[in-house]
Design a protein around this motif. Structure first.
Motif, PDB file in Angstrom:
ATOM      1  N   ASN A  33      28.949  70.785  22.251  1.00 15.27           N
ATOM      2  CA  ASN A  33      28.594  69.607  23.037  1.00 15.27           C
ATOM      3  C   ASN A  33      28.063  70.013  24.414  1.00 15.27           C
ATOM      4  N   ASN A  37      24.144  69.396  25.639  1.00 14.83           N
ATOM      5  CA  ASN A  37      23.864  68.627  26.859  1.00 14.83           C
ATOM      6  C   ASN A  37      23.117  69.459  27.892  1.00 14.83           C
ATOM      7  N   GLU A  40      19.509  69.594  26.621  1.00 12.86           N
ATOM      8  CA  GLU A  40      18.871  68.295  26.857  1.00 12.86           C
ATOM      9  C   GLU A  40      18.552  68.093  28.337  1.00 12.86           C
ATOM     10  N   THR A  41      19.423  68.579  29.202  1.00 17.40           N
ATOM     11  CA  THR A  41      19.203  68.446  30.638  1.00 17.40           C
ATOM     12  C   THR A  41      17.998  69.268  31.081  1.00 17.40           C
ATOM     13  N   LEU A 104      17.667  60.647  31.669  1.00 13.26           N
ATOM     14  CA  LEU A 104      18.572  61.520  30.912  1.00 13.26           C
ATOM     15  C   LEU A 104      19.974  60.914  30.869  1.00 13.26           C
ATOM     16  N   HIS A 105      20.078  59.802  30.171  1.00 14.40           N
ATOM     17  CA  HIS A 105      21.328  59.042  30.153  1.00 14.40           C
ATOM     18  C   HIS A 105      22.457  59.765  29.418  1.00 14.40           C
ATOM     19  N   GLY A 106      22.142  60.456  28.320  1.00 12.89           N
ATOM     20  CA  GLY A 106      23.165  61.207  27.578  1.00 12.89           C
ATOM     21  C   GLY A 106      23.789  62.301  28.421  1.00 12.89           C
ATOM     22  N   PRO A 107      22.974  63.206  29.002  1.00 13.27           N
ATOM     23  CA  PRO A 107      23.553  64.229  29.869  1.00 13.27           C
ATOM     24  C   PRO A 107      24.271  63.638  31.082  1.00 13.27           C
ATOM     25  N   LYS A 109      25.945  60.845  31.244  1.00  9.27           N
ATOM     26  CA  LYS A 109      27.262  60.400  30.769  1.00  9.27           C
ATOM     27  C   LYS A 109      28.172  61.599  30.526  1.00  9.27           C
ATOM     28  N   TYR A 110      27.648  62.640  29.893  1.00 13.80           N
ATOM     29  CA  TYR A 110      28.452  63.831  29.610  1.00 13.80           C
ATOM     30  C   TYR A 110      28.965  64.456  30.909  1.00 13.80           C
TER      31      TYR A 110
END
Length: 114
Positions: A33, A37, A40-41, A104-107, A109-110
């Motif tokens: 994970n 992330n 992705e970032t 980059l909403h997923g990163p 949040k992570y």
């Protein structure tokens, strides 16, 4: 950490700057994970900068150019913060703001949950 200065200087017509974005490496991890992330970032930042219009890039860089110092953990951080103020990433403009502004909403949040 990141540094857009080379890209910004070249876009402003400076001749001796390469259009680069510098990244510091992620800490060592065995977490899939965390790896996903981070990838992705980094890819998301590069994609954003490749596709950003000049006005938006200028707005972004004007926000981050006010960063005058970084915490080093050398025992002098408290004195520097008293003298120079908080680092930008801990006050008005955080990494979450940067990630969300780049979509980059997923990163975001992570890393917010870290």
């Amino acid at each position: 950490a990141y540094n857009f200065q080379g890209f910004y200087n070249r876009e402003r017509g400076a001749a001796n700057f390469k259009p680069t974005i510098e990244f510091r490496q992620h800490q060592a991890t065995m977490s899939p994970n965390a790896v996903v992330n981070w990838i992705e970032t980094v890819v998301g930042i590069v994609d954003c900068i490749r596709n950003i219009d000049y006005a938006s890039l200028t707005d972004l860089l004007q926000m981050v150019q006010h960063e005058h110092w970084e915490k080093l953990g050398d025992g002098k951080d408290i004195e520097k913060e008293a003298r120079l103020g908080p680092i930008l990433a801990e006050s008005k403009f955080t990494i979450m703001d940067l990630l969300l502004g780049m979509g980059l909403h997923g990163p975001a949040k992570y890393y917010r949950n870290r």
